[in-house]
Write a protein that holds these residues in place. Structure first.
Motif, short mmCIF file in Angstrom:
data_model
loop_
_atom_site.label_atom_id
_atom_site.label_comp_id
_atom_site.label_asym_id
_atom_site.label_seq_id
_atom_site.Cartn_x
_atom_site.Cartn_y
_atom_site.Cartn_z
N ALA A 103 0.83 -1.21 0.00
CA ALA A 103 0.00 0.00 0.00
C ALA A 103 0.86 1.25 0.00
CB ALA A 103 -0.93 0.01 1.21
N LEU A 104 1.87 1.28 0.85
CA LEU A 104 2.74 2.45 0.91
C LEU A 104 3.47 2.65 -0.40
CD1 LEU A 104 3.80 4.69 2.72
CD2 LEU A 104 5.55 3.12 3.55
N ALA A 105 3.98 1.57 -0.98
CA ALA A 105 4.71 1.68 -2.24
C ALA A 105 3.80 2.12 -3.38
CB ALA A 105 5.36 0.34 -2.57
N VAL A 106 2.61 1.52 -3.45
CA VAL A 106 1.66 1.88 -4.52
C VAL A 106 1.23 3.34 -4.39
CG1 VAL A 106 -0.69 1.48 -5.35
CG2 VAL A 106 0.82 -0.45 -4.92
N ALA A 107 0.90 3.76 -3.18
CA ALA A 107 0.45 5.14 -2.97
C ALA A 107 1.55 6.14 -3.32
CB ALA A 107 -0.01 5.33 -1.53
N PHE A 108 2.76 5.88 -2.82
CA PHE A 108 3.86 6.81 -3.09
C PHE A 108 4.19 6.85 -4.57
CE2 PHE A 108 8.37 7.43 -3.88
CZ PHE A 108 8.53 8.73 -3.39
N THR A 109 4.26 5.69 -5.22
CA THR A 109 4.61 5.65 -6.64
C THR A 109 3.58 6.40 -7.48
OG1 THR A 109 5.70 3.52 -6.32
CG2 THR A 109 5.15 4.13 -8.57
N ALA A 110 2.29 6.18 -7.19
CA ALA A 110 1.24 6.85 -7.95
C ALA A 110 1.27 8.36 -7.73
CB ALA A 110 -0.12 6.28 -7.57
N ALA A 111 1.38 8.78 -6.48
CA ALA A 111 1.38 10.22 -6.18
C ALA A 111 2.60 10.91 -6.76
CB ALA A 111 1.31 10.44 -4.67
N THR A 112 3.77 10.27 -6.68
CA THR A 112 4.99 10.89 -7.20
C THR A 112 4.99 10.92 -8.72
OG1 THR A 112 6.18 10.11 -5.24
CG2 THR A 112 7.50 10.81 -7.11
N SER A 113 4.47 9.87 -9.34
CA SER A 113 4.38 9.87 -10.81
C SER A 113 3.49 11.00 -11.29
CB SER A 113 3.86 8.51 -11.30
OG SER A 113 4.75 7.47 -10.94
N ARG A 114 2.38 11.23 -10.58
CA ARG A 114 1.51 12.37 -10.95
C ARG A 114 2.24 13.70 -10.76
NH1 ARG A 114 -2.65 9.11 -8.54
NH2 ARG A 114 -2.27 10.08 -6.51
N ALA A 115 3.00 13.80 -9.66
CA ALA A 115 3.71 15.05 -9.39
C ALA A 115 4.75 15.35 -10.45
CB ALA A 115 4.36 14.98 -8.01
N LEU A 116 5.43 14.31 -10.95
CA LEU A 116 6.51 14.50 -11.91
C LEU A 116 6.04 14.55 -13.36
CD1 LEU A 116 9.22 12.11 -10.39
CD2 LEU A 116 9.01 14.58 -10.09
N ALA A 117 4.78 14.18 -13.61
CA ALA A 117 4.29 14.10 -14.98
C ALA A 117 4.48 15.40 -15.77
CB ALA A 117 2.82 13.67 -14.99
N PRO A 118 4.20 16.58 -15.20
CA PRO A 118 4.43 17.82 -15.97
C PRO A 118 5.90 18.19 -16.11
CG PRO A 118 2.81 18.14 -14.19
CD PRO A 118 3.53 16.86 -13.92
N GLY A 119 6.78 17.47 -15.45
CA GLY A 119 8.20 17.77 -15.46
C GLY A 119 8.72 17.89 -14.04
N VAL A 120 10.02 17.70 -13.90
CA VAL A 120 10.65 17.79 -12.57
C VAL A 120 10.69 19.24 -12.14
CG1 VAL A 120 12.73 17.32 -11.22
CG2 VAL A 120 12.02 15.73 -13.02
N LEU A 121 10.23 19.49 -10.93
CA LEU A 121 10.19 20.84 -10.40
C LEU A 121 11.61 21.39 -10.25
CD1 LEU A 121 8.21 22.98 -9.16
CD2 LEU A 121 8.75 21.99 -6.93
N GLN A 122 11.78 22.65 -10.62
CA GLN A 122 13.05 23.33 -10.45
C GLN A 122 12.88 24.53 -9.53
OE1 GLN A 122 13.91 23.45 -14.96
NE2 GLN A 122 15.94 23.25 -14.05
N GLY A 123 13.98 24.95 -8.94
CA GLY A 123 13.93 26.11 -8.06
C GLY A 123 15.33 26.61 -7.80
N TYR A 124 15.38 27.70 -7.07
CA TYR A 124 16.68 28.29 -6.75
C TYR A 124 17.22 27.69 -5.46
CZ TYR A 124 16.05 31.79 -10.39
OH TYR A 124 15.89 32.43 -11.59
N ARG A 125 18.49 27.40 -5.46
CA ARG A 125 19.19 26.98 -4.26
C ARG A 125 20.46 27.79 -4.11
NH1 ARG A 125 23.62 23.51 -4.81
NH2 ARG A 125 24.07 22.93 -6.98
N VAL A 126 20.88 27.99 -2.89
CA VAL A 126 22.11 28.73 -2.64
C VAL A 126 23.29 27.79 -2.78
CG1 VAL A 126 23.43 30.07 -0.95
CG2 VAL A 126 20.94 30.36 -1.13
N ALA A 127 24.24 28.14 -3.65
CA ALA A 127 25.42 27.32 -3.88
C ALA A 127 26.67 28.08 -3.42
CB ALA A 127 25.55 26.95 -5.35
N GLU A 128 27.59 27.37 -2.80
CA GLU A 128 28.87 27.95 -2.39
C GLU A 128 29.97 27.10 -3.00
OE1 GLU A 128 29.01 28.21 1.84
OE2 GLU A 128 27.61 29.92 1.93
#
Length: 390
Positions: A103-128
């Motif tokens: 159940a945990l694997a199925v739920a996480f896989t389905a939810a994450t696949s939906r989240a990534l479907a439009p593309g991997v989210l990008q954002g700003y991070r501080v780099a040193e």
């Protein structure tokens, strides 16, 4: 593999040949162990459910305690305790799944696949970094301390627009954890592999360190269902368990804690929306005037800087008298004439007037397996009764 399967609070006798495993099984903290008169191993489950795997010499052992609640309802309660909107989207994938790890694997896989479907989210991070040319701002202190009088590289700090952001780090860490877990269905395992491939440019989380924080905002809204499940995977419930001499891997939850957290969340929403005030979890207080006896009621309701109600969550009704004594102590210390015990039993409401105390204790039963609108109505009725007794 030797498997032991039982339901929450169930007692099951296994074979005499399993008796040697008693110390290891007890060491997981998931069950209590005894021996029958004829030498067979007897396991008794408590409020903890889930699955653990460990090694006993050359043999692999799996211990599984199944919740009486449907898996999708358990996950809904876990999610609702963290987000009062609940998990209406991801639990739909669990209707045909009857065991915890799948159940945990199925739920996480389905939810994450939906989240990534439009593309991997990008954002700003501080780099040193140390770079041959100036980018962003020069870290003057580091430059003077480590590279005084030297030619480049320069110690710089800059904002990098990247996929290597906390949201993706959390999802990748959860996917890695589930890929290492036994019992994940083949289809979900393939989905987890695709998730890891999509997040190949994301840095990996180190187990034992703090899980990266991910503040909710407009940009990561599509990630939120997956992030809630990912944090379940990575939380203390879902990594490695060290209890006694047994080191086991798997996922377990204490339903007492799950129920208390969920009831606090739903009552907070219902009481404050319908009657105002503030709901506080685990309010610290003392029973005696020398502050030697500490008490922490599960839920207290406050209005105008005074406590107006107290509630204790009881997942399993083990002893009514002890519960009444406990609530009497809470009401006495808080100066309340009424207290409330909420059981996960579906039993009808009852009232107890405690002789010589002036305290009335009201017991409520919640049917957690009922349809969600009915569960909501039950909670609202408890909220209204709490307000009526204030």
């Amino acid at each position: 593999m030797r498997r032991f399967v039982l339901d929450e609070y169930q007692t099951v006798a296994f074979g005499a040949g399993d008796a040697a495993l008693a110390p290891l099984l007890a060491g997981t903290g998931l069950v209590a162990t005894t021996l029958t008169v004829d030498g067979r191993l007897r396991l008794t489950a408590t409020s903890k459910v889930g699955v653990l795997q460990f090694q006993a010499g050359a043999d692999a052992v799996e211990l599984r305690v199944r919740p009486k609640l449907p898996i999708d309802r358990l996950f809904w309660m876990l999610g609702h305790a963290r987000d009062d909107q609940g998990w209406r989207e991801e639990v739909a994938d669990l209707e045909a799944v009857e065991d915890f790890v799948p159940a945990l694997a199925v739920a996480f896989t389905a939810a994450t696949s939906r989240a990534l479907a439009p593309g991997v989210l990008q954002g700003y991070r501080v780099a040193e970094e140390a770079l041959p040319t100036l980018r962003g701002r020069l870290r003057e202190a580091d430059q003077l301390r480590g590279r005084l009088g030297l030619a480049p590289p320069l110690e710089v700090r800059y904002d990098d627009y990247s996929v290597d952001i906390p949201e993706n780090q959390v999802l990748l860490a959860a996917a890695d954890q589930l890929r290492r877990t036994l019992g994940v269905p083949a289809r979900a395992r393939r989905g987890l592999h695709r998730i890891a491939q999509a997040l190949a440019e994301v840095s990996r989380w180190t187990p034992g360190t703090a899980i990266p924080e991910t503040a909710a905002n407009r940009l990561n809204a599509r990630y939120r269902p997956a992030l809630r499940l990912a944090r379940l995977v990575l939380a203390r419930h879902g990594t490695e368990h060290h209890a006694g001499a047994t080191r086991a891997a798997g996922f377990t939850f204490d339903l007492n804690t799950v129920y208390e957290d969920w009831l606090t969340a739903v009552l907070r929403a219902a009481v404050t929306a319908r009657h105002g005030g503030t709901v506080v979890a685990q309010h610290p207080m003392n029973l005696d005037d020398t502050a030697l006896v500490d008490m922490y009621p599960d839920i207290t309701w406050w209005r105008h800087d005074a406590c107006a109600g107290v509630v204790d969550a009881k997942y399993k009704r083990a002893g009514g008298n002890a519960d009444l004594y406990q609530m009497l102590a809470y009401c006495t210390a808080l100066g309340l004439a009424e207290g409330h015990l909420v059981y996960a039993t579906g039993a009808p409401r009852r009232e107890y007037r405690l002789v010589g105390s002036g305290v009335r204790v009201v017991t409520h039963g919640l049917n957690l397996a009922a349809p969600l609108p009915e569960v909501k109505s039950q909670v609202e009725a408890i909220a209204d009764r709490l307000a009526a007794g204030a």
